[in-house]
Enzyme design. Structure first.
Site, PDB file in Angstrom:
ATOM      1  N   ALA A  70       0.867  -1.182   0.000  1.00 25.48           N
ATOM      2  CA  ALA A  70       0.000   0.000   0.000  1.00 25.48           C
ATOM      3  C   ALA A  70       0.903   1.231   0.000  1.00 25.48           C
ATOM      4  O   ALA A  70       2.067   1.152   0.409  1.00 25.48           O
ATOM      5  CB  ALA A  70      -0.881  -0.011   1.238  1.00 25.48           C
ATOM      6  N   GLY A 113       0.654  -4.823   0.986  1.00 23.37           N
ATOM      7  CA  GLY A 113      -0.586  -4.868   0.200  1.00 23.37           C
ATOM      8  C   GLY A 113      -0.394  -5.558  -1.147  1.00 23.37           C
ATOM      9  O   GLY A 113      -1.339  -6.112  -1.700  1.00 23.37           O
ATOM     10  N   GLU A 116      -0.773  -9.102  -0.394  1.00 22.08           N
ATOM     11  CA  GLU A 116      -2.200  -9.317  -0.098  1.00 22.08           C
ATOM     12  C   GLU A 116      -3.030  -9.305  -1.375  1.00 22.08           C
ATOM     13  O   GLU A 116      -3.989 -10.071  -1.513  1.00 22.08           O
ATOM     14  CB  GLU A 116      -2.683  -8.244   0.892  1.00 22.08           C
ATOM     15  CG  GLU A 116      -2.065  -8.458   2.273  1.00 22.08           C
ATOM     16  CD  GLU A 116      -2.254  -7.271   3.197  1.00 22.08           C
ATOM     17  OE1 GLU A 116      -1.922  -6.135   2.795  1.00 22.08           O
ATOM     18  OE2 GLU A 116      -2.733  -7.472   4.322  1.00 22.08           O
ATOM     19  N   GLU A 136       4.938  -5.013   7.120  1.00 25.99           N
ATOM     20  CA  GLU A 136       4.253  -3.919   7.823  1.00 25.99           C
ATOM     21  C   GLU A 136       4.765  -3.730   9.244  1.00 25.99           C
ATOM     22  O   GLU A 136       4.705  -2.623   9.793  1.00 25.99           O
ATOM     23  CB  GLU A 136       2.736  -4.181   7.872  1.00 25.99           C
ATOM     24  CG  GLU A 136       2.020  -4.032   6.536  1.00 25.99           C
ATOM     25  CD  GLU A 136       1.968  -5.305   5.710  1.00 25.99           C
ATOM     26  OE1 GLU A 136       2.757  -6.231   5.992  1.00 25.99           O
ATOM     27  OE2 GLU A 136       1.146  -5.378   4.787  1.00 25.99           O
TER      28      GLU A 136
HETATM   29  N1  CAA Z   1       4.614   3.200  -0.689  1.00 29.81           N
HETATM   30  C1  CAA Z   1       5.010   4.349  -1.249  1.00 29.81           C
HETATM   31  N2  CAA Z   1       6.153   4.475  -1.953  1.00 29.81           N
HETATM   32  C2  CAA Z   1       6.915   3.379  -2.085  1.00 29.81           C
HETATM   33  C3  CAA Z   1       6.573   2.138  -1.526  1.00 29.81           C
HETATM   34  C4  CAA Z   1       5.347   2.082  -0.807  1.00 29.81           C
HETATM   35  N3  CAA Z   1       4.902   0.928  -0.266  1.00 29.81           N
HETATM   36  N4  CAA Z   1       7.537   1.239  -1.806  1.00 29.81           N
HETATM   37  C5  CAA Z   1       8.467   1.895  -2.542  1.00 29.81           C
HETATM   38  N5  CAA Z   1       8.084   3.174  -2.702  1.00 29.81           N
HETATM   39  C6  CAA Z   1       8.808   4.245  -3.424  1.00 29.81           C
HETATM   40  C7  CAA Z   1       9.974   4.764  -2.621  1.00 29.81           C
HETATM   41  O1  CAA Z   1       9.548   5.729  -1.687  1.00 29.81           O
HETATM   42  C8  CAA Z   1      10.844   5.341  -3.711  1.00 29.81           C
HETATM   43  O2  CAA Z   1      10.298   6.580  -4.092  1.00 29.81           O
HETATM   44  P1  CAA Z   1      11.261   7.886  -4.219  1.00 29.81           P
HETATM   45  O3  CAA Z   1      12.177   7.537  -5.360  1.00 29.81           O
HETATM   46  O4  CAA Z   1      10.298   8.994  -4.533  1.00 29.81           O
HETATM   47  O5  CAA Z   1      11.973   8.015  -2.919  1.00 29.81           O
HETATM   48  C9  CAA Z   1      10.622   4.379  -4.869  1.00 29.81           C
HETATM   49  O6  CAA Z   1       9.394   3.708  -4.593  1.00 29.81           O
HETATM   50  C10 CAA Z   1      11.719   3.328  -4.995  1.00 29.81           C
HETATM   51  O7  CAA Z   1      11.857   2.686  -3.751  1.00 29.81           O
HETATM   52  P2  CAA Z   1      13.274   2.530  -2.999  1.00 29.81           P
HETATM   53  O8  CAA Z   1      14.166   3.665  -3.335  1.00 29.81           O
HETATM   54  O9  CAA Z   1      12.982   2.278  -1.550  1.00 29.81           O
HETATM   55  O10 CAA Z   1      13.819   1.210  -3.721  1.00 29.81           O
HETATM   56  P3  CAA Z   1      14.807   0.099  -3.118  1.00 29.81           P
HETATM   57  O11 CAA Z   1      15.133  -0.809  -4.247  1.00 29.81           O
HETATM   58  O12 CAA Z   1      15.904   0.748  -2.358  1.00 29.81           O
HETATM   59  O13 CAA Z   1      13.909  -0.708  -2.022  1.00 29.81           O
HETATM   60  C11 CAA Z   1      11.942  -1.866  -1.237  1.00 29.81           C
HETATM   61  C12 CAA Z   1      12.821  -1.460  -2.454  1.00 29.81           C
HETATM   62  C13 CAA Z   1      12.726  -2.805  -0.311  1.00 29.81           C
HETATM   63  C14 CAA Z   1      10.718  -2.561  -1.787  1.00 29.81           C
HETATM   64  C15 CAA Z   1      11.549  -0.578  -0.444  1.00 29.81           C
HETATM   65  O14 CAA Z   1      11.043   0.381  -1.365  1.00 29.81           O
HETATM   66  C16 CAA Z   1      10.512  -0.821   0.594  1.00 29.81           C
HETATM   67  O15 CAA Z   1      10.836  -1.324   1.654  1.00 29.81           O
HETATM   68  N6  CAA Z   1       9.243  -0.440   0.330  1.00 29.81           N
HETATM   69  C17 CAA Z   1       8.174  -0.534   1.297  1.00 29.81           C
HETATM   70  C18 CAA Z   1       7.697  -1.972   1.488  1.00 29.81           C
HETATM   71  C19 CAA Z   1       6.625  -2.011   2.550  1.00 29.81           C
HETATM   72  O16 CAA Z   1       6.851  -1.710   3.702  1.00 29.81           O
HETATM   73  N7  CAA Z   1       5.393  -2.378   2.139  1.00 29.81           N
HETATM   74  C20 CAA Z   1       4.259  -2.449   3.028  1.00 29.81           C
HETATM   75  C21 CAA Z   1       3.450  -1.168   2.890  1.00 29.81           C
HETATM   76  S1  CAA Z   1       2.176  -1.034   4.118  1.00 29.81           S
HETATM   77  C22 CAA Z   1       0.899  -1.995   3.565  1.00 29.81           C
HETATM   78  O17 CAA Z   1       0.964  -2.593   2.497  1.00 29.81           O
HETATM   79  C23 CAA Z   1      -0.320  -2.043   4.464  1.00 29.81           C
HETATM   80  C24 CAA Z   1      -1.359  -3.039   4.101  1.00 29.81           C
HETATM   81  O18 CAA Z   1      -1.319  -4.183   4.511  1.00 29.81           O
HETATM   82  C25 CAA Z   1      -2.566  -2.654   3.305  1.00 29.81           C
END
Ligand code: CAA
Length: 262
Positions: A70, A113, A116, A136
Site C-alpha cells: 500500500a 498490500g 495481499e 508492515e
Molecule cells: N509506498 C510508497 N512508496 C513506495 C513504496 C510504498 N509501499 N515502496 C516503494 N516506494 C517508493 C519509494 O519511496 C521510492 O520513491 P522515491 O524515489 O520517490 O523516494 C521508490 O518507490 C523506490 O523505492 P526505494 O528507493 O525504496 O527502492 P529500493 O530498491 O531501495 O527498495 C523496497 C525497495 C525494499 C521494496 C523498499 O522500497 C521498501 O521497503 N518499500 C516498502 C515496502 C513495505 O513496507 N510495504 C508495506 C506497505 S504497508 C501496507 O501494504 C499495508 C497493508 O497491509 C494494506
C-alpha cells in the site's frame, strides 16, 4: 493483444486472446497501491467480468515489482478516524466478488498490500526473482488487507507468524515449496506463462470454471461438511447445463467438446 477500452491513469489493460490483462503502472513507486490504483484495478476487473471475449484475468506489475505494498506516503500522516472514513480497504471486497478466475503474475517485490493483492487473486504464477513479504511490522502496523488471514491459510501458522512478526521475505522457490505460488518460471517468461495458463482456463467450460472457483473459495470460509455440501450441490446443478451434456457426450463419442457457456 487488443488494447483497451477505458482510459485509466495508473494501470494498463488489454485483452490477449481470451485473457484480460491488467498491468499496474507506477514503476517509479514500485507499483505502490494508492487509492487510484486500487479503484482502477477494481473497475478494470469489473469491466473484464462483463467482457465476453475474456474467460480469465491476469493482474501483473513489472519485472522489478508486482507491488511494494500500500502507498505508505498516502497514509503516513492519517489519523485512525481518517483511515476509518476512507476505508480504502473496502475496495478490495470488489476484487473478491469477481467470478472469473484471476491470476497474479508476480515478479520482483510483492510486499505488504502487494502480497495481499496477489493472495486475493485465485492463484499466483511467480518469476524466479519474486520476493513475497508482509513487512508492515517495520512500519509499526500489521497487514490490513488480508495478510494475517490469507497467509496463515496458505502457509500455516508457524510460517505466517515468522513472516509477519519478523518481516522476513520468502523467495519465489520458497513460495512455491510452501504452496503460496502455483509455479515459478524464469523471469523472461512469467507473464507469457500466466497468459498461457489464463487462456487454457478460458478454453474450459465457463460455468464449471466459475463453480470450481466458488467451491474452492468456500473451503476458506466454511466447515468441511458445509463445504462438501456446497460442492455437491454445485456438482449436481451443473447437470442442468448444456456444457455438461456436451462434455460427457463428446467423451463418449471420442470427439472434442464445444463449449457454449450454457
Ligand atoms: N509506498 C510508497 N512508496 C513506495 C513504496 C510504498 N509501499 N515502496 C516503494 N516506494 C517508493 C519509494 O519511496 C521510492 O520513491 P522515491 O524515489 O520517490 O523516494 C521508490 O518507490 C523506490 O523505492 P526505494 O528507493 O525504496 O527502492 P529500493 O530498491 O531501495 O527498495 C523496497 C525497495 C525494499 C521494496 C523498499 O522500497 C521498501 O521497503 N518499500 C516498502 C515496502 C513495505 O513496507 N510495504 C508495506 C506497505 S504497508 C501496507 O501494504 C499495508 C497493508 O497491509 C494494506
Amino acid at each position: 493483444m487488443e488494447d483497451d477500452v477505458m482510459d485509466y491513469t495508473l494501470i494498463l489493460t488489454s485483452v490477449n486472446e481470451h485473457a484480460g490483462l491488467i498491468q499496474i503502472n507506477r514503476p517509479q513507486q514500485l507499483n505502490a497501491l494508492n487509492a487510484v490504483v486500487m479503484e482502477e484495478l477494481a473497475m478494470a476487473l469489473e469491466e473484464l467480468e462483463h467482457d465476453e471475449r475474456v474467460g480469465c484475468c491476469v493482474i501483473t506489475g513489472n519485472q522489478r515489482a508486482f507491488a511494494a505494498g500500500a502507498d505508505i506516503k498516502e497514509m503516513a500522516e492519517a489519523t485512525a478516524v481518517e483511515m476509518l472514513q476512507r476505508d480504502s480497504i473496502a475496495r478490495w471486497d470488489r476484487i473478491k466478488k469477481i467470478k472469473k478466475p484471476v491470476i497474479a503474475a508476480v515478479s520482483g517485490f510483492c510486499l505488504g498490500g502487494g502480497c495481499e493483492l496477489a493472495m486475493a487473486c485465485d492463484l499466483i504464477v511467480a518469476s524466479e526473482s519474486a520476493q513475497f513479504g508482509q513487512p508492515e511490522i517495520n512500519l509499526g502496523v500489521i497487514p490490513g488487507a488480508g495478510g494475517t488471514q490469507r497467509l496463515t491459510r496458505a502457509l500455516g501458522k508457524s510460517k505466517a507468524m515468522e513472516m509477519i512478526l519478523s518481516g522476513r521475505y520468502l523467495t519465489a522457490r520458497e513460495a512455491e515449496q510452501f504452496g503460496l505460488a502455483a509455479r515459478v518460471v524464469p523471469v523472461e517468461v512469467y507473464l507469457d506463462e500466466a497468459l498461457k495458463l489464463a487462456n487454457e482456463i478460458a478454453a474450459r467450460p465457463p460455468l464449471a470454471v466459475r463453480f470450481a472457483k466458488e467451491a474452492i473459495n468456500k473451503a476458506f470460509e466454511a466447515s468441511l461438511s458445509e463445504g462438501l455440501e456446497f460442492e455437491r450441490r454445485l456438482f449436481y446443478f451443473l447437470f442442468t447445463t448444456e456444457d455438461q451434456k456436451e462434455g460427457m457426450r463428446a467423451f463418449v463419442e471420442k470427439r472434442k467438446a464445444e463449449w457454449k457457456g450454457k
